[in-house]
Design a protein around this motif. Structure first.
Motif, mmCIF file in Angstrom:
data_model
loop_
_atom_site.group_PDB
_atom_site.id
_atom_site.type_symbol
_atom_site.label_atom_id
_atom_site.label_comp_id
_atom_site.label_asym_id
_atom_site.label_seq_id
_atom_site.Cartn_x
_atom_site.Cartn_y
_atom_site.Cartn_z
ATOM 1 N N VAL A 21 5.611 7.716 -21.860
ATOM 2 C CA VAL A 21 4.718 8.966 -21.739
ATOM 3 C C VAL A 21 5.117 9.936 -20.593
ATOM 4 O O VAL A 21 5.233 11.055 -20.814
ATOM 5 C CB VAL A 21 3.170 8.629 -21.351
ATOM 6 C CG1 VAL A 21 2.304 9.877 -21.017
ATOM 7 C CG2 VAL A 21 2.575 7.713 -22.310
ATOM 8 N N GLY A 22 5.739 9.408 -19.596
ATOM 9 C CA GLY A 22 6.383 10.136 -18.547
ATOM 10 C C GLY A 22 7.537 10.966 -19.022
ATOM 11 O O GLY A 22 7.837 12.170 -18.792
ATOM 12 N N ARG A 23 8.580 10.222 -19.722
ATOM 13 C CA ARG A 23 9.714 11.178 -20.501
ATOM 14 C C ARG A 23 9.376 11.975 -21.360
ATOM 15 O O ARG A 23 9.784 13.060 -21.269
ATOM 16 C CB ARG A 23 10.598 9.933 -21.160
ATOM 17 C CG ARG A 23 11.440 9.086 -20.031
ATOM 18 C CD ARG A 23 12.510 8.302 -20.767
ATOM 19 N NE ARG A 23 11.961 7.461 -21.722
ATOM 20 C CZ ARG A 23 11.529 5.983 -21.239
ATOM 21 N NH1 ARG A 23 11.729 5.615 -20.163
ATOM 22 N NH2 ARG A 23 11.147 5.077 -22.249
ATOM 23 N N ALA A 24 8.037 11.667 -21.938
ATOM 24 C CA ALA A 24 7.681 12.851 -22.950
ATOM 25 C C ALA A 24 7.118 13.856 -22.429
ATOM 26 O O ALA A 24 7.431 15.056 -22.863
ATOM 27 C CB ALA A 24 6.729 12.060 -23.964
ATOM 28 N N LEU A 28 8.357 17.749 -22.573
ATOM 29 C CA LEU A 28 7.606 18.764 -22.823
ATOM 30 C C LEU A 28 7.531 19.939 -21.792
ATOM 31 O O LEU A 28 7.447 20.982 -22.124
ATOM 32 C CB LEU A 28 6.248 18.251 -22.674
ATOM 33 C CG LEU A 28 4.846 19.148 -23.226
ATOM 34 C CD1 LEU A 28 5.189 19.596 -24.585
ATOM 35 C CD2 LEU A 28 3.693 18.429 -22.845
ATOM 36 N N GLY A 29 7.854 19.521 -20.292
ATOM 37 C CA GLY A 29 7.773 20.506 -19.441
ATOM 38 C C GLY A 29 9.098 21.466 -19.668
ATOM 39 O O GLY A 29 9.087 22.542 -19.452
ATOM 40 N N ARG A 30 10.294 20.752 -20.186
ATOM 41 C CA ARG A 30 11.381 21.631 -20.230
ATOM 42 C C ARG A 30 11.351 22.489 -21.569
ATOM 43 O O ARG A 30 11.834 23.562 -21.308
ATOM 44 C CB ARG A 30 12.555 20.601 -20.021
ATOM 45 C CG ARG A 30 13.054 20.109 -18.866
ATOM 46 C CD ARG A 30 14.302 19.421 -18.903
ATOM 47 N NE ARG A 30 14.767 19.265 -17.435
ATOM 48 C CZ ARG A 30 14.285 18.024 -16.503
ATOM 49 N NH1 ARG A 30 13.630 17.362 -16.849
ATOM 50 N NH2 ARG A 30 14.917 18.256 -15.272
ATOM 51 N N ALA A 168 14.195 23.826 -14.707
ATOM 52 C CA ALA A 168 15.009 23.170 -13.763
ATOM 53 C C ALA A 168 14.352 21.474 -13.197
ATOM 54 O O ALA A 168 14.992 20.758 -12.829
ATOM 55 C CB ALA A 168 15.432 24.141 -12.697
ATOM 56 N N THR A 169 13.245 21.792 -13.217
ATOM 57 C CA THR A 169 12.309 20.666 -12.615
ATOM 58 C C THR A 169 11.755 19.696 -13.698
ATOM 59 O O THR A 169 11.383 18.532 -13.290
ATOM 60 C CB THR A 169 11.511 21.214 -11.657
ATOM 61 O OG1 THR A 169 10.452 21.833 -12.222
ATOM 62 C CG2 THR A 169 12.110 21.953 -10.611
ATOM 63 N N SER A 177 1.458 16.898 -16.287
ATOM 64 C CA SER A 177 2.827 16.756 -15.933
ATOM 65 C C SER A 177 3.317 15.464 -15.481
ATOM 66 O O SER A 177 2.789 14.810 -14.678
ATOM 67 C CB SER A 177 3.081 18.034 -15.212
ATOM 68 O OG SER A 177 4.494 17.896 -14.928
ATOM 69 N N ARG A 178 4.565 15.162 -15.932
ATOM 70 C CA ARG A 178 5.210 13.847 -15.184
ATOM 71 C C ARG A 178 5.641 14.053 -13.934
ATOM 72 O O ARG A 178 5.626 13.154 -13.150
ATOM 73 C CB ARG A 178 6.319 13.538 -16.056
ATOM 74 C CG ARG A 178 7.016 12.510 -15.491
ATOM 75 C CD ARG A 178 8.509 12.028 -16.694
ATOM 76 N NE ARG A 178 9.430 12.930 -16.446
ATOM 77 C CZ ARG A 178 10.423 13.034 -15.718
ATOM 78 N NH1 ARG A 178 10.416 12.143 -14.734
ATOM 79 N NH2 ARG A 178 11.101 14.174 -15.515
ATOM 80 N N VAL A 179 6.024 15.302 -13.708
ATOM 81 C CA VAL A 179 6.377 15.716 -12.294
ATOM 82 C C VAL A 179 5.349 16.688 -11.798
ATOM 83 O O VAL A 179 4.807 17.440 -12.162
ATOM 84 C CB VAL A 179 7.718 16.541 -12.372
ATOM 85 C CG1 VAL A 179 8.130 16.913 -11.067
ATOM 86 C CG2 VAL A 179 8.667 15.818 -13.140
#
Length: 218
Positions: A21-24, A28-30, A168-169, A177-179
């Motif tokens: 899920v985190g990688r997804a 998704l963010g990028r 970038a992040t 969001s994962r981040v």
């Protein structure tokens, strides 16, 4: 013992699922950042293109002498849009300022009716393909309308800056969001990303606000 192994296996599955899920969400963010970046560049390009013609910086400036004006609704327009939006097409003859460009079949979209004989300041965006053709393109020039497109130009900078930040992040400004924003902002400060984002968004916000206000009061 078996129960302990079952619990450990369950935790392992949970960690794997959380990683997926985190990688997804990271992708998704990028992906969202790329969408914001492309949308910002497109909006800025469109605002600059339209604004340059309306301000008289591009194309051929001249005068269109009105012969007739009529309301022309799109064939697929709804009843509500027909009521609230009244596109008016004025036809007439165009003569450029230097007298070299002439078009007897010129037409321009305007926001109000004009009486025959009225001279409109217009910008020719595309010249007619032949002397007897009526395929020339014109816009009614004026800085009041140009400033509104310049506001769109600077508004595109805001989307562009947000797109750079997300690309970038990996931060996703929508959903989970994962981040986190704090982690993304800290990571952006380790290089040139943060100054670029601050500068782009700051110039975009100030430029859009000033352009809108100038266009409103002009």
């Amino acid at each position: 013992m078996a129960q302990t192994q079952g619990i450990g296996k369950g935790k392992g599955i949970d960690r794997s699922l959380a990683g997926l899920v985190g990688r997804a969400f990271g992708r998704l963010g990028r992906a969202g950042g790329l969408v914001f970046l492309l949308a910002g560049l497109a909006l800025s390009g469109w605002g600059a293109y339209e604004g340059a013609y309306l301000a008289g910086w591009a194309g051929t400036h001249g005068t269109l002498t009105v012969k007739q004006c009529e309301v022309s609704y799109p064939n697929n327009a709804s009843r509500s849009s027909r009521k609230n939006r009244r596109p008016i097409r004025c036809e007439g003859s165009f003569v450029s300022d230097d007298g070299k460009g002439k078009d007897a079949g010129a037409a321009v979209q305007v926001r109000q009716r004009y009486t025959p004989g009225t001279e409109l300041s217009v910008q020719q965006t595309d010249a007619p393909t032949a002397d007897d053709s009526a395929d020339g393109a014109y816009v009614q020039s004026g800085m009041d309308r140009a400033w509104r497109f310049f506001a769109a130009f600077f508004g595109g900078w805001v989307l562009t800056g947000l797109g750079v930040f997300c690309l970038a992040t990996g931060y996703a400004p929508f959903g989970q969001s994962r981040v986190s924003f704090d982690a993304a902002w800290e990571a952006a400060g380790r290089g040139v990303t943060r100054p670029i984002v601050i500068g782009t968004i700051g110039v975009g916000l100030v430029g859009a606000a000033v352009s809108f206000l100038v266009g409103y009061f002009v």
